[in-house]
Write an enzyme that holds these catalytic residues in place. Sequence first.
Site, PDB file in Angstrom:
ATOM      1  N   GLU A   1     -36.803 -19.579 -31.736  1.00  0.00           N
ATOM      2  CA  GLU A   1     -35.799 -18.660 -32.274  1.00  0.00           C
ATOM      3  C   GLU A   1     -36.453 -17.283 -32.373  1.00  0.00           C
ATOM      4  O   GLU A   1     -37.508 -17.139 -32.986  1.00  0.00           O
ATOM      5  CB  GLU A   1     -35.367 -19.088 -33.678  1.00  0.00           C
ATOM      6  CG  GLU A   1     -34.838 -20.497 -33.785  1.00  0.00           C
ATOM      7  CD  GLU A   1     -34.686 -20.924 -35.250  1.00  0.00           C
ATOM      8  OE1 GLU A   1     -34.938 -20.089 -36.158  1.00  0.00           O
ATOM      9  OE2 GLU A   1     -34.328 -22.079 -35.482  1.00  0.00           O
TER      10      GLU A   1
ATOM     11  N   ASP B   1     -34.428 -14.327 -46.244  1.00  0.00           N
ATOM     12  CA  ASP B   1     -35.799 -14.583 -45.803  1.00  0.00           C
ATOM     13  C   ASP B   1     -36.790 -14.294 -46.914  1.00  0.00           C
ATOM     14  O   ASP B   1     -36.567 -13.418 -47.759  1.00  0.00           O
ATOM     15  CB  ASP B   1     -36.129 -13.718 -44.584  1.00  0.00           C
ATOM     16  CG  ASP B   1     -35.321 -14.119 -43.363  1.00  0.00           C
ATOM     17  OD1 ASP B   1     -35.438 -15.284 -42.962  1.00  0.00           O
ATOM     18  OD2 ASP B   1     -34.572 -13.281 -42.832  1.00  0.00           O
TER      19      ASP B   1
END
Length: 276
Positions: free
Chosen positions: A58, A69
């Site tokens: 990815e 994140d």
Amino acid sequence: MSGTAHPQRGALLESALATARAENRAALVGYLPAGFPTVEGGIAACTALLESGCDIVEVGLPHSDPVLDGPVIQTADDIALRGGVRIADVVRTVREAHAATGKPVLVMTYWNPVDRYGAERFARELAEAGGAGCILPDLPVEESEGWRKAAEAAGLATVFVVAPSSRDERLARITAEGSGFVYAASLMGVTGTRESVGRDAESLVARVRATTELPVCVGLGVSNAEQAAQVARFADGVIVGSAFVRRLLDADGDLEAGLAELRALAADLAEGVRRG
């Protein structure tokens, strides 16, 4: 029909997951943001992962507010953005990593940059680069029809993210509209490496599997072979991001040293998913 994929790109992603299943193991899915530590360095890093044990990679599209994140990926995103990374660089990273290895490469991105760029344009350019699909962690399935049509026309998989908080009926809705695989984020909150594997992961995978035949790949902060083996016992794929990013950050600008660390970790994790 939702879930239909391009005969080449879709088959490549399906094939990577099916090959792992045929080998009685989970697939190893790596993640790195484009443009980190530089555009060229990011291409080399993604290629190194695919050459050293990752079945799928990815490529992250760096975002100025990566709310889902953890601090490690936020730091890398900041470095990439300060370096001037653009969507064209993300697409180039996909193109070159895929061309060098023949393995499936997806983009993971927040929805806003794609929306601003234009969903059809983004899908077309990603497909032309050989991209296998797109993971959109913050795009609600109810608002995804425009993207899914553009992705389907371009032959891209649309991977949705599910969490332990998702109710069963919502899981069924999400998995019915997604394709490629289902990304199970088994720890609530931000991503990042964890000392121990999350407790909710296995039950979330079982709940997802009750709604779909799509493979289920788990991301929860795996950072070593033992954790990878644990997750591989119940998941179709083990997703590793922060641990790879940290190796590059710790190299402190020495790209060759960082790439060597990435290769070593990918090989170690690949051994772990085989053990699982």
